[in-house]
Design a protein around this motif. Structure first.
Motif, PDB file in Angstrom:
ATOM      1  N   GLN A 214       0.843  -1.195   0.000  1.00 23.51           N
ATOM      2  CA  GLN A 214       0.000   0.000   0.000  1.00 23.51           C
ATOM      3  C   GLN A 214       0.881   1.249   0.000  1.00 23.51           C
ATOM      4  O   GLN A 214       2.074   1.184   0.291  1.00 23.51           O
ATOM      5  N   HIS A 215       0.240   2.375  -0.301  1.00 19.90           N
ATOM      6  CA  HIS A 215       0.872   3.673  -0.077  1.00 19.90           C
ATOM      7  C   HIS A 215      -0.075   4.458   0.839  1.00 19.90           C
ATOM      8  O   HIS A 215      -0.476   3.918   1.876  1.00 19.90           O
ATOM      9  N   PHE A 216      -0.478   5.669   0.480  1.00 21.30           N
ATOM     10  CA  PHE A 216      -1.212   6.518   1.417  1.00 21.30           C
ATOM     11  C   PHE A 216      -2.724   6.321   1.373  1.00 21.30           C
ATOM     12  O   PHE A 216      -3.470   7.186   1.815  1.00 21.30           O
ATOM     13  N   PHE A 217      -3.192   5.194   0.869  1.00 18.10           N
ATOM     14  CA  PHE A 217      -4.640   4.983   0.723  1.00 18.10           C
ATOM     15  C   PHE A 217      -4.888   3.484   0.610  1.00 18.10           C
ATOM     16  O   PHE A 217      -3.999   2.702   0.243  1.00 18.10           O
ATOM     17  N   ASP A 218      -6.095   3.063   0.961  1.00 17.43           N
ATOM     18  CA  ASP A 218      -6.497   1.675   0.740  1.00 17.43           C
ATOM     19  C   ASP A 218      -6.487   1.393  -0.762  1.00 17.43           C
ATOM     20  O   ASP A 218      -6.822   2.260  -1.571  1.00 17.43           O
ATOM     21  N   ASN A 219      -6.123   0.161  -1.115  1.00 16.60           N
ATOM     22  CA  ASN A 219      -6.156  -0.199  -2.537  1.00 16.60           C
ATOM     23  C   ASN A 219      -6.763  -1.586  -2.693  1.00 16.60           C
ATOM     24  O   ASN A 219      -7.305  -2.150  -1.727  1.00 16.60           O
ATOM     25  N   ALA A 220      -6.675  -2.157  -3.874  1.00 19.38           N
ATOM     26  CA  ALA A 220      -7.324  -3.439  -4.147  1.00 19.38           C
ATOM     27  C   ALA A 220      -6.734  -4.583  -3.344  1.00 19.38           C
ATOM     28  O   ALA A 220      -7.347  -5.641  -3.222  1.00 19.38           O
ATOM     29  N   LEU A 221      -5.541  -4.384  -2.775  1.00 20.56           N
ATOM     30  CA  LEU A 221      -4.904  -5.440  -1.980  1.00 20.56           C
ATOM     31  C   LEU A 221      -5.336  -5.418  -0.528  1.00 20.56           C
ATOM     32  O   LEU A 221      -5.243  -6.434   0.154  1.00 20.56           O
ATOM     33  N   GLY A 222      -5.737  -4.232  -0.029  1.00 20.51           N
ATOM     34  CA  GLY A 222      -6.124  -4.161   1.370  1.00 20.51           C
ATOM     35  C   GLY A 222      -5.944  -2.782   1.951  1.00 20.51           C
ATOM     36  O   GLY A 222      -5.773  -1.793   1.230  1.00 20.51           O
ATOM     37  N   GLY A 223      -5.972  -2.716   3.282  1.00 21.42           N
ATOM     38  CA  GLY A 223      -5.981  -1.450   3.990  1.00 21.42           C
ATOM     39  C   GLY A 223      -4.612  -0.831   4.132  1.00 21.42           C
ATOM     40  O   GLY A 223      -3.608  -1.518   4.296  1.00 21.42           O
ATOM     41  N   SER A 224      -4.608   0.512   4.092  1.00 21.89           N
ATOM     42  CA  SER A 224      -3.412   1.312   4.332  1.00 21.89           C
ATOM     43  C   SER A 224      -3.466   1.885   5.746  1.00 21.89           C
ATOM     44  O   SER A 224      -4.541   2.100   6.304  1.00 21.89           O
ATOM     45  N   LEU A 225      -2.298   2.153   6.298  1.00 19.05           N
ATOM     46  CA  LEU A 225      -2.214   2.805   7.601  1.00 19.05           C
ATOM     47  C   LEU A 225      -2.826   4.203   7.555  1.00 19.05           C
ATOM     48  O   LEU A 225      -3.199   4.764   8.580  1.00 19.05           O
ATOM     49  N   HIS A 226      -2.964   4.752   6.346  1.00 16.75           N
ATOM     50  CA  HIS A 226      -3.447   6.119   6.169  1.00 16.75           C
ATOM     51  C   HIS A 226      -4.803   6.160   5.469  1.00 16.75           C
ATOM     52  O   HIS A 226      -5.249   7.230   5.044  1.00 16.75           O
ATOM     53  N   GLY A 227      -5.448   4.998   5.301  1.00 15.13           N
ATOM     54  CA  GLY A 227      -6.710   4.932   4.578  1.00 15.13           C
ATOM     55  C   GLY A 227      -7.910   5.142   5.473  1.00 15.13           C
ATOM     56  O   GLY A 227      -7.820   5.743   6.545  1.00 15.13           O
ATOM     57  N   VAL A 228      -9.054   4.598   5.049  1.00 15.33           N
ATOM     58  CA  VAL A 228     -10.297   4.784   5.800  1.00 15.33           C
ATOM     59  C   VAL A 228     -10.824   3.484   6.395  1.00 15.33           C
ATOM     60  O   VAL A 228     -11.626   3.506   7.328  1.00 15.33           O
ATOM     61  N   SER A 229     -10.396   2.338   5.892  1.00 15.81           N
ATOM     62  CA  SER A 229     -11.025   1.079   6.289  1.00 15.81           C
ATOM     63  C   SER A 229     -10.339   0.393   7.464  1.00 15.81           C
ATOM     64  O   SER A 229     -10.987  -0.362   8.197  1.00 15.81           O
ATOM     65  N   ASP A 230      -9.018   0.623   7.631  1.00 13.87           N
ATOM     66  CA  ASP A 230      -8.210  -0.127   8.604  1.00 13.87           C
ATOM     67  C   ASP A 230      -8.311  -1.638   8.362  1.00 13.87           C
ATOM     68  O   ASP A 230      -8.113  -2.448   9.272  1.00 13.87           O
ATOM     69  N   ALA A 231      -8.626  -2.032   7.130  1.00 17.47           N
ATOM     70  CA  ALA A 231      -8.852  -3.442   6.806  1.00 17.47           C
ATOM     71  C   ALA A 231      -7.541  -4.180   6.589  1.00 17.47           C
ATOM     72  O   ALA A 231      -6.470  -3.585   6.441  1.00 17.47           O
ATOM     73  N   GLY A 232      -7.663  -5.514   6.541  1.00 17.75           N
ATOM     74  CA  GLY A 232      -6.530  -6.357   6.216  1.00 17.75           C
ATOM     75  C   GLY A 232      -6.494  -6.669   4.732  1.00 17.75           C
ATOM     76  O   GLY A 232      -7.046  -5.932   3.906  1.00 17.75           O
ATOM     77  N   LEU A 233      -5.850  -7.793   4.382  1.00 21.57           N
ATOM     78  CA  LEU A 233      -5.728  -8.188   2.980  1.00 21.57           C
ATOM     79  C   LEU A 233      -7.087  -8.585   2.404  1.00 21.57           C
ATOM     80  O   LEU A 233      -7.884  -9.258   3.053  1.00 21.57           O
ATOM     81  N   THR A 234      -7.311  -8.195   1.173  1.00 18.14           N
ATOM     82  CA  THR A 234      -8.448  -8.703   0.406  1.00 18.14           C
ATOM     83  C   THR A 234      -8.072 -10.053  -0.201  1.00 18.14           C
ATOM     84  O   THR A 234      -6.918 -10.492  -0.120  1.00 18.14           O
ATOM     85  N   ASN A 235      -9.020 -10.716  -0.838  1.00 15.63           N
ATOM     86  CA  ASN A 235      -8.694 -11.963  -1.541  1.00 15.63           C
ATOM     87  C   ASN A 235      -7.651 -11.720  -2.628  1.00 15.63           C
ATOM     88  O   ASN A 235      -6.729 -12.523  -2.813  1.00 15.63           O
ATOM     89  N   PHE A 236      -7.799 -10.607  -3.346  1.00 14.46           N
ATOM     90  CA  PHE A 236      -6.795 -10.273  -4.356  1.00 14.46           C
ATOM     91  C   PHE A 236      -5.438 -10.044  -3.707  1.00 14.46           C
ATOM     92  O   PHE A 236      -4.402 -10.510  -4.212  1.00 14.46           O
ATOM     93  N   GLY A 237      -5.429  -9.351  -2.581  1.00 13.74           N
ATOM     94  CA  GLY A 237      -4.172  -9.119  -1.867  1.00 13.74           C
ATOM     95  C   GLY A 237      -3.500 -10.414  -1.451  1.00 13.74           C
ATOM     96  O   GLY A 237      -2.267 -10.548  -1.552  1.00 13.74           O
ATOM     97  N   ARG A 238      -4.281 -11.380  -1.011  1.00 17.69           N
ATOM     98  CA  ARG A 238      -3.708 -12.673  -0.630  1.00 17.69           C
ATOM     99  C   ARG A 238      -3.098 -13.381  -1.843  1.00 17.69           C
ATOM    100  O   ARG A 238      -2.022 -13.987  -1.750  1.00 17.69           O
TER     101      ARG A 238
END
Length: 392
Positions: A214-238
């Motif tokens: 990640q960089h400064f935002f959540d992306n298709a792989l999962g959550g960023s430390l600076h994003g909005v979701s605080d999520a983990g890896l997505t299936n694509f990220g895995r």
């Protein structure tokens, strides 16, 4: 009337030419100079003894965003924090060059989304190819190709290491020629994949051997430390993490959310790194530095923690403050896990540039770190990591 019309057209033509000169020649320099500042300071006093010791080091840094900017890295520049001549002045043997490919509007420490692509304007005014204007993938390719061109034109003085063998041979050659500089190529976030696993192979072919997730935002792989979701890896990220493991690509967890870090640690046993960060228990900035327990797990499995040179990561980005965090990290996580991760040219303000890296050597000595340990954190840990973890 005809004479007036001709005069008007001529005047407008001059205005357009002046505007184009400003946009393409002056504005990129101004933006670069504004975002990559070195605070003005008196010369740091370095003794002859420290200077001589520093000359024995093979300095290595895990993160610089130099490829983002229009200036030629092969030439000495008056703006920014690094280029190849300045790296050589500082005694660098190895530099990781990171490719920034997307910058959201109104970027802040937390709560960013992947919208309003500010890099469209930057690519245009810096005269990047049209293919990069609206393609994150092509921006990654273009920055890789910039580095490839630098290698071809260097006369052997710059080596883009793609394998352990590349790195080993370059280090051997550097024993008789200290001007040889080695580069390793990384993406700052894996959004250049554009949701397509096959793009891993394409970027690998361009020379990328490290991927941030990640960089400064959540992306298709999962959550960023600076994003909005605080999520983990997505299936694509895995799936991406698995494929990177299969190809021997080094994974960088800088900017990843805590849950993403936890998920990656649970998925893979390969050594990981955080290329540019601070230590939360010393610099309490949770939107930049992750909890120490995860840093310890990265260290315990043979990974690296790159200590940053700017305020939000370090709290005290003076040479003394950087040295303090390096020593604290060595005591907390083990000296073999601690490295330099400057984030030079990453739109950060610093107190030193690459030519002044010996100020950190000086501060480490004054604060009581042993010379063998200084040798490790200033470069040997990084070199050993890549010798062990680059593909064969």
């Amino acid at each position: 009337m005809k004479r007036f019309a001709k005069f008007t057209l001529g005047f407008l033509g001059i205005i357009l030419i002046l505007a184009a000169l400003y946009v393409f020649l002056i504005l990129p320099h101004k933006v670069d100079n504004k975002l990559n500042q070195v605070i003005a300071h008196d010369a740091y006093p370095i003794s002859k003894e420290v200077t001589e010791f520093h000359k024995t080091l093979r300095v290595a840094d895990l993160h610089a965003d130099t490829l983002l900017w229009k200036r030629n890295p092969a030439k000495r520049n008056t703006v920014g924090q690094t280029d190849m001549p300045r790296l050589r002045d500082g005694g660098y043997a190895l530099q990781v060059f990171s490719a920034v490919t997307f910058v959201p509007a109104n970027m802040k420490h937390h709560g960013n989304t992947m919208n309003k692509d500010r890099m469209v304007l930057l690519t245009f005014i810096q005269e990047w190819p049209a293919r990069t204007w609206h393609s994150i993938f092509e921006r990654a390719r273009y920055q890789a190709q910039r580095l490839q061109k630098l290698e071809r034109q260097s006369g052997g003085k710059f080596v883009l290491a793609r394998t352990k063998t590349d790195l080993r041979k370059a280090l051997e050659a550097r024993q008789s020629d200290r001007d040889i500089l080695i580069g390793i190529l990384e993406t700052e976030g894996a959004h250049p994949l554009e949701g397509n696993l096959n793009n891993i192979d394409k970027l690998y072919a361009e020379g990328y051997r490290m991927f941030g997730l990640q960089h400064f935002f959540d992306n298709a792989l999962g959550g960023s430390l600076h994003g909005v979701s605080d999520a983990g890896l997505t299936n694509f990220g895995r799936n991406v993490v698995r494929k990177m493991g299969e190809k021997g690509i080094i994974i960088d967890l800088a900017h990843s959310s805590v849950k993403t870090v936890k998920d990656v640690l649970a998925m893979t046993k390969q050594p990981l790194l955080i290329s540019h960060t601070g230590i939360l228990s010393l610099c309490k900035h949770p939107q930049r530095n992750i909890p120490d327990r995860y840093m310890q797990e990265i260290a315990d499995r043979g990974g690296l923690i790159g200590i940053g040179f700017w305020e939000t990561a370090n709290c005290d980005p003076t040479p003394d403050g950087i040295a303090k965090m390096l020593i604290y990290g060595a005591k907390t996580f083990g000296v073999d896990a601690i490295a330099l991760g400057s984030d030079f040219d990453g739109a950060v303000t610093t107190k030193i540039d690459a030519t002044e890296i010996s100020t950190i050597t000086d501060a480490l000595l004054r604060q009581g770190m042993s010379k063998p340990d200084i040798t490790k954190v200033m470069g040997e840990n990084q070199i050993a990591f890549f010798l062990n973890n680059l593909p064969n």
